[in-house]
Design an enzyme around this catalytic site. Structure first.
Site, PDB file in Angstrom:
ATOM      1  N   SER A 119       0.826  -1.214   0.000  1.00  0.00           N
ATOM      2  CA  SER A 119       0.000   0.000   0.000  1.00  0.00           C
ATOM      3  C   SER A 119       0.858   1.261   0.000  1.00  0.00           C
ATOM      4  CB  SER A 119      -0.883  -0.013   1.253  1.00  0.00           C
ATOM      5  OG  SER A 119      -1.435   1.251   1.494  1.00  0.00           O
ATOM      6  N   TYR A 142      -2.094   5.339  -4.375  1.00  0.00           N
ATOM      7  CA  TYR A 142      -3.152   6.339  -4.214  1.00  0.00           C
ATOM      8  C   TYR A 142      -2.616   7.564  -4.940  1.00  0.00           C
ATOM      9  CZ  TYR A 142      -6.077   4.040  -0.681  1.00  0.00           C
ATOM     10  OH  TYR A 142      -6.944   3.216  -0.017  1.00  0.00           O
ATOM     11  N   THR A 167      -5.612   2.664  -7.040  1.00  0.00           N
ATOM     12  CA  THR A 167      -6.917   2.539  -6.359  1.00  0.00           C
ATOM     13  C   THR A 167      -7.759   3.770  -6.645  1.00  0.00           C
ATOM     14  OG1 THR A 167      -5.923   1.183  -4.653  1.00  0.00           O
ATOM     15  CG2 THR A 167      -8.014   2.230  -4.108  1.00  0.00           C
ATOM     16  N   LYS A 263      -7.853  -0.569  -9.451  1.00  0.00           N
ATOM     17  CA  LYS A 263      -8.515  -1.292  -8.356  1.00  0.00           C
ATOM     18  C   LYS A 263      -9.706  -0.483  -7.856  1.00  0.00           C
ATOM     19  CE  LYS A 263      -7.556  -3.105  -3.694  1.00  0.00           C
ATOM     20  NZ  LYS A 263      -8.096  -2.130  -2.759  1.00  0.00           N
ATOM     21  N   HIS A 287     -13.511  -2.139  -1.967  1.00  0.00           N
ATOM     22  CA  HIS A 287     -12.600  -1.755  -0.878  1.00  0.00           C
ATOM     23  C   HIS A 287     -12.993  -2.482   0.416  1.00  0.00           C
ATOM     24  CE1 HIS A 287      -9.486   1.541  -0.436  1.00  0.00           C
ATOM     25  NE2 HIS A 287      -9.589   1.162   0.828  1.00  0.00           N
TER      26      HIS A 287
END
Ligand SMILES: Cc1cc2nc3c(=O)[nH]c(=O)nc-3n(C[C@H](O)[C@H](O)[C@H](O)COP(=O)(O)O)c2cc1C
Ligand SMILES: CC(C)CC(=O)C(=O)O
Length: 396
Positions: A119, A142, A167, A263, A287
């Site tokens: 992440s 992100y 994402t 995603k 999510h």
């Protein structure tokens, strides 16, 4: 030793046989705010619950006397050979589950022949995780401000990451009331009551404060509670990507030489748009029920997305807790699945070994279910192995 009919020997600990056993054990170990952060969901938890319920509406059509031995679990995702069609989903702030967080998860994935998706909001930096592993893992982005996205992509590429997942289901943070009630924020607040609650988990509190792996390290260096607060604020300002649009996806495509997945796709139309922006794959995901409540269960929309982009790799996450769930998702067209919470439970219970054990549970369950189905391999799965059950099969 027996006295007066009582067995005074200490009871053997209950073996942890299933993901649900790991969940219970993890919940006992973690203070309320972390439990809510990991296990909670948005608003009324409708999507969180729907993710699980969707699997129960599919049963199997077993075939007998097929004579197959040792089913084959191997597959390929993003050109990478995997021993198991289960990846570890990007999970932010894993250091709250266990201070060894992302490093432990990536190493466990490696030991079990699969991959971890790191992440952006990880508790260890991109470079630290890359240095503690030997294989190329996947990176999740992100894409907040352009500069930071460019910098993060360059760091991930230089560290050896070749597959990136962007994402896109986080325009703002979902409303997680359990987090807010227990002080997880944002921003996190530590009231005397919460501090007292933490004292009931001395091992967790001692290890977490000692190692301070509680902030989103790719975004904030350092580690104390102040950094954790700062990182959540950064997340509010930048990760919330409210202005992100399809042109940005094209911009990211141009800036990343490796494989690129998006995603957070839940409709056939968006999957088609993603493919027309040059995506190599899509991850069907809500999510884990943490963002838009009443978004559909991931499994329910999987077939229409697979039909819309037949030449693209489609992955799924959300509610996968059993080997049989993995088989259902693959039969409906997913190339592989990702698990989020299940490995966070493994981390909380036993760091790297805990995550490896959770992956073992999936492997054992997938293998046994394939054998009982009469299927030779995960590659052989298609919808003909399934039978829809409008009333959940486990409803009784
Ligand atoms: C504690 C937690 C943190 C998460 N952090 C991220 C993240 O940083 N980036 C991301 O793309 N998804 C994140 N997710 C979502 C997961 O990648 C995944 O979509 C979801 O967990 C799948 O559902 P499951 O938990 O039922 O397996 C997070 C999920 C959890 C539970
Ligand atoms: C730290 C957050 C950005 C992680 C996340 O995506 C989530 O909580 O769902």
């Amino acid at each position: 030793m027996h006295a007066f009919g009582f067995d005074l020997r200490p009871r053997a600990p209950r073996p942890l046989l299933t993901v649900d056993d790991y969940r219970r054990a993890a919940r006992r170990r973690l203070p309320a705010m972390v439990r809510e952060y990991i296990d909670g969901g948005a608003d009324d938890l409708a999507t969180l619950t729907a993710n699980r319920a969707a699997f129960a509406r599919w049963g199997f059509r077993p075939r007998v006397l097929t004579g197959h031995q040792s089913p084959d679990l191997a597959t390929t995702v993003a050109g990478v050979d995997l021993d198991l069609p289960v990846l570890l989903a990007p999970v932010g702030l894993t250091g709250l589950a266990h201070w060894q967080g992302d490093v432990a998860a990536a190493r466990a994935a490696e030991r079990r022949g699969t991959r971890h998706v790191l992440s952006t909001a990880s508790s260890w930096t991109i470079e630290e995780v890359a240095e503690s592993t030997t294989r190329a893992h996947f990176f999740q982005l992100y894409p907040h401000s352009g500069d930071t996205a460019t910098a993060l992509m360059a760091r991930a590429w230089n560290a050896g990451y070749r597959t990136m997942m962007v994402t896109v289901d986080y325009p703002v943070r979902g409303n997680r009331e359990g987090e807010r009630r227990t002080g997880m924020g944002p921003p996190p607040t530590l009231t005397p009551v919460q501090a007292l609650r933490m004292c009931r988990h001395p091992t967790w509190t001692y290890q977490t404060l000692r190692h301070r792996r509680i902030s989103a390290r790719n975004l904030v260096e350092g580690g104390g509670v102040a950094a954790a607060v700062e990182s959540v604020e950064i997340q509010e300002r930048h990760l919330s990507q409210a202005t992100l649009n399809w042109d940005d996806l094209t911009w990211l495509r141009d800036g990343w030489q490796g494989r690129l997945y998006v995603k957070g796709i839940l409709t056939a139309q968006d999957a088609e748009k993603a493919v027309s922006c040059g995506m190599d794959g899509v991850v069907v995901s809500n999510h884990g029920g943490r963002q838009l409540d009443f978004a559909p269960a991931a499994l329910d929309v999987l077939p229409e997305i697979v039909a819309a982009v037949p030449n693209t790799e489609v992955l799924l996450d959300g509610g996968v807790r059993r080997g049989s769930d993995v088989i259902k998702a693959l039969a409906l067209g997913a190339r592989a699945v990702l698990i989020g919470r299940p490995y966070a439970y493994g981390l909380a219970v036993g760091a790297e070994d805990g995550v490896a054990r959770v992956l073992d549970i999936f492997a054992e369950e997938i293998e046994r279910t394939l054998a009982l189905l009469g299927a030779p391999s995960v590659q052989a799965l298609d919808p003909t192995w399934l039978r829809p059950h409008p009333t959940p099969l486990n409803a009784g």
